[in-house]
Scaffold this motif. Structure first.
Motif, PDB file in Angstrom:
ATOM      1  N   VAL A   1     -18.628  56.388 -15.447  1.00 34.70           N
ATOM      2  CA  VAL A   1     -19.655  55.377 -15.651  1.00 34.70           C
ATOM      3  C   VAL A   1     -18.990  54.042 -15.951  1.00 34.70           C
ATOM      4  O   VAL A   1     -18.129  53.955 -16.811  1.00 34.70           O
ATOM      5  N   GLN A   2     -19.395  53.032 -15.212  1.00 31.87           N
ATOM      6  CA  GLN A   2     -18.925  51.669 -15.486  1.00 31.87           C
ATOM      7  C   GLN A   2     -20.051  50.892 -16.152  1.00 31.87           C
ATOM      8  O   GLN A   2     -21.212  50.995 -15.757  1.00 31.87           O
ATOM      9  N   LEU A   3     -19.692  50.117 -17.172  1.00 30.61           N
ATOM     10  CA  LEU A   3     -20.692  49.409 -17.968  1.00 30.61           C
ATOM     11  C   LEU A   3     -20.373  47.925 -17.968  1.00 30.61           C
ATOM     12  O   LEU A   3     -19.213  47.530 -18.158  1.00 30.61           O
ATOM     13  N   GLN A   4     -21.377  47.104 -17.792  1.00 26.23           N
ATOM     14  CA  GLN A   4     -21.214  45.650 -17.744  1.00 26.23           C
ATOM     15  C   GLN A   4     -22.194  45.010 -18.714  1.00 26.23           C
ATOM     16  O   GLN A   4     -23.400  45.049 -18.492  1.00 26.23           O
ATOM     17  N   ALA A   5     -21.679  44.422 -19.777  1.00 24.50           N
ATOM     18  CA  ALA A   5     -22.518  43.775 -20.786  1.00 24.50           C
ATOM     19  C   ALA A   5     -22.691  42.295 -20.481  1.00 24.50           C
ATOM     20  O   ALA A   5     -21.792  41.654 -19.920  1.00 24.50           O
ATOM     21  N   SER A   6     -23.829  41.773 -20.869  1.00 21.38           N
ATOM     22  CA  SER A   6     -24.100  40.346 -20.700  1.00 21.38           C
ATOM     23  C   SER A   6     -25.125  39.905 -21.731  1.00 21.38           C
ATOM     24  O   SER A   6     -25.739  40.736 -22.409  1.00 21.38           O
ATOM     25  N   GLY A   7     -25.302  38.585 -21.849  1.00 20.72           N
ATOM     26  CA  GLY A   7     -26.342  38.060 -22.709  1.00 20.72           C
ATOM     27  C   GLY A   7     -25.877  37.451 -24.010  1.00 20.72           C
ATOM     28  O   GLY A   7     -26.692  36.936 -24.779  1.00 20.72           O
ATOM     29  N   GLY A   8     -24.587  37.498 -24.280  1.00 21.46           N
ATOM     30  CA  GLY A   8     -24.093  36.895 -25.503  1.00 21.46           C
ATOM     31  C   GLY A   8     -24.175  35.380 -25.456  1.00 21.46           C
ATOM     32  O   GLY A   8     -24.474  34.784 -24.421  1.00 21.46           O
ATOM     33  N   GLY A   9     -23.915  34.763 -26.589  1.00 24.78           N
ATOM     34  CA  GLY A   9     -23.942  33.309 -26.644  1.00 24.78           C
ATOM     35  C   GLY A   9     -23.892  32.806 -28.058  1.00 24.78           C
ATOM     36  O   GLY A   9     -23.596  33.567 -28.997  1.00 24.78           O
ATOM     37  N   LEU A  10     -24.184  31.529 -28.213  1.00 23.23           N
ATOM     38  CA  LEU A  10     -24.193  30.864 -29.516  1.00 23.23           C
ATOM     39  C   LEU A  10     -25.635  30.630 -29.936  1.00 23.23           C
ATOM     40  O   LEU A  10     -26.441  30.103 -29.159  1.00 23.23           O
ATOM     41  N   VAL A  11     -25.955  31.011 -31.156  1.00 25.92           N
ATOM     42  CA  VAL A  11     -27.318  30.852 -31.657  1.00 25.92           C
ATOM     43  C   VAL A  11     -27.254  30.482 -33.137  1.00 25.92           C
ATOM     44  O   VAL A  11     -26.297  30.835 -33.835  1.00 25.92           O
ATOM     45  N   GLN A  12     -28.261  29.767 -33.594  1.00 24.44           N
ATOM     46  CA  GLN A  12     -28.321  29.421 -35.006  1.00 24.44           C
ATOM     47  C   GLN A  12     -28.845  30.597 -35.828  1.00 24.44           C
ATOM     48  O   GLN A  12     -29.565  31.459 -35.308  1.00 24.44           O
ATOM     49  N   ALA A  13     -28.502  30.608 -37.094  1.00 22.94           N
ATOM     50  CA  ALA A  13     -28.991  31.647 -37.987  1.00 22.94           C
ATOM     51  C   ALA A  13     -30.520  31.695 -37.943  1.00 22.94           C
ATOM     52  O   ALA A  13     -31.190  30.660 -37.935  1.00 22.94           O
TER      53      ALA A  13
END
Length: 122
Positions: A1-13
């Motif tokens: 199984v190959q897994l590809q994550a996405s959706g990270g970033g910079l966000v305020q508290a």
């Protein structure tokens, strides 16, 4: 199984992010999936896991009530909705797969994806 994550970033508290993890390869097999994270200078830690059918869902205590894990098997995709983010949630988040949600939490993963960076500013 190959897994590809996405959706990270910079966000305020106090903000929100939604991570996605797309699976490919042996997607005809049933497997549990989950998320781990690793902050700078710390060991990788379990965040959440979900069984193939979604009947078993596990969370690390500090994210309970703020994070929601889900999956869409028709799309071979898993999600992590993260609300009320705090600076201590800053880490590289990894998606993972294993034989069961319980084993993911207790022993780690059989398959790992690459990480996606989540940074929460105060």
């Amino acid at each position: 199984v190959q897994l590809q994550a996405s959706g990270g970033g910079l966000v305020q508290a106090g903000g929100s992010l939604r991570l996605s993890c797309a699976a490919s390869g042996r997607t005809g097999s049933t497997y549990a999936t989950g998320w781990f994270r690793q902050a700078p200078g710390k060991e990788r830690e379990f965040v959440a896991a979900i069984s193939w059918g979604g009947s078993v869902v596990l969370y690390e205590d500090s994210v309970k009530g703020r994070f929601t894990i889900s999956r869409d098997n028709a799309k071979n995709t898993m999600y992590l909705q993260m609300n009320s983010l705090q600076p201590e949630d800053t880490a590289v988040y990894y998606c993972a797969a294993g034989r069961s949600a319980t084993l993911l939490k207790s022993r780690g993963a059989d398959y790992w994806g690459q990480g996606t960076q989540v940074t929460v500013s105060s």
